[in-house]
Design an enzyme around this catalytic site. Structure first.
Site, PDB file in Angstrom:
ATOM      1  CB  CYS A  79      92.453 -36.821  42.105  1.00  0.00           C
ATOM      2  SG  CYS A  79      91.923 -37.199  40.447  1.00  0.00           S
ATOM      3  CG  HIS A 164      87.788 -36.524  43.978  1.00  0.00           C
ATOM      4  ND1 HIS A 164      88.283 -35.256  44.121  1.00  0.00           N
ATOM      5  CD2 HIS A 164      88.220 -36.967  42.777  1.00  0.00           C
ATOM      6  CE1 HIS A 164      88.974 -34.927  43.053  1.00  0.00           C
ATOM      7  NE2 HIS A 164      88.954 -35.949  42.214  1.00  0.00           N
ATOM      8  CD  GLU A 166      87.492 -34.569  47.576  1.00  0.00           C
ATOM      9  OE1 GLU A 166      88.092 -35.637  47.832  1.00  0.00           O
ATOM     10  OE2 GLU A 166      87.507 -34.025  46.459  1.00  0.00           O
TER      11      GLU A 166
HETATM   12  N1  GLN Z   1      93.378 -34.974  35.573  1.00  0.00           N
HETATM   13  C1  GLN Z   1      93.810 -34.055  36.574  1.00  0.00           C
HETATM   14  C2  GLN Z   1      95.312 -33.801  36.459  1.00  0.00           C
HETATM   15  O1  GLN Z   1      95.982 -34.506  35.791  1.00  0.00           O
HETATM   16  C3  GLN Z   1      93.479 -34.602  37.952  1.00  0.00           C
HETATM   17  C4  GLN Z   1      91.982 -34.675  38.127  1.00  0.00           C
HETATM   18  C5  GLN Z   1      91.514 -34.520  39.533  1.00  0.00           C
HETATM   19  O2  GLN Z   1      92.287 -34.154  40.428  1.00  0.00           O
HETATM   20  N2  GLN Z   1      90.245 -34.731  39.766  1.00  0.00           N
HETATM   21  O3  GLN Z   1      95.780 -32.874  37.053  1.00  0.00           O
END
Ligand code: GLN
Length: 181
Positions: A79, A164, A166
């Site tokens: 992410c 995610h 994890e």
């Molecule tokens: N939207 C977040 C960002 O741009 C990332 C979201 C996440 O890591 N769950 O940093």
């Protein structure tokens, strides 16, 4: 037992440490002064990519991560971590450009829209304010998609998930298990 370093300054680092433990790895929390030499792999977790980016730049961690990438050992960005590894550029975040993907932040909605999706290869993906991978270069291999959009990709030893892994350690095809084997 392999030791995986987890960026810990901000974000879901603690959940990755728990997941690594469940999956049979040792972990080391990565802060600015961490020595990377004993690590078999690195995870950049989800969180707030702008905050994580500032910390990396202000503490020369970006250079350590780039140097580690040259070792050919695996690096996984989940992410926000995927945003940091990408070639995405904005006023707040300039990705490290270690993987030839571009990204659009927060594409899959707000925190309240978080959900577990079933991927096109029948895995589970926990999406939390996930970015979209908008471009993949020729060297990028797409490992999984959601409605035909890439959500798990790799280029050589650099791996990114916009979801995610994890949080879904019970899944037999969990990316963490595939990457650090
Ligand atoms: N939207 C977040 C960002 O741009 C990332 C979201 C996440 O890591 N769950 O940093």
């Amino acid at each position: 037992m392999k030791t995986i370093g987890v960026f810990f300054y901000q974000g879901a680092g603690h959940l990755h440490v728990q997941a690594l433990q469940k999956l049979g790895y040792l972990s080391l929390k990565i802060f600015a002064n961490t020595d990377f030499s004993a690590l078999d792999g690195v995870i950049l977790p989800g969180g707030e990519s702008s905050v994580q980016y500032d910390y990396c730049i202000n503490n020369n961690l970006d250079k350590k991560i780039k140097e580690f990438a040259l070792s050919k050992k695996p690096i996984l960005g989940t992410c926000a971590g995927a945003i940091l590894l990408s070639k995405y550029k904005s006023s707040q975040v300039n990705g490290l450009g270690l993987i030839d993907i571009n990204i659009q932040r927060n594409y899959y909605g707000r925190q309240i829209n978080s959900k577990i999706e079933r991927t096109d290869s029948d895995n589970k993906a926990f999406m939390i304010r996930a970015p979209s991978i908008t471009e993949c270069g020729k060297k990028v291999k797409i490992l999984d998609t959601l409605n035909d959009n890439p959500i798990f990709v790799k280029q050589d030893n650099i791996y990114c998930t916009i979801f995610h892994p994890e949080l879904l350690t019970f899944d037999s095809k969990n990316p963490i298990k595939q990457i650090f084997k």
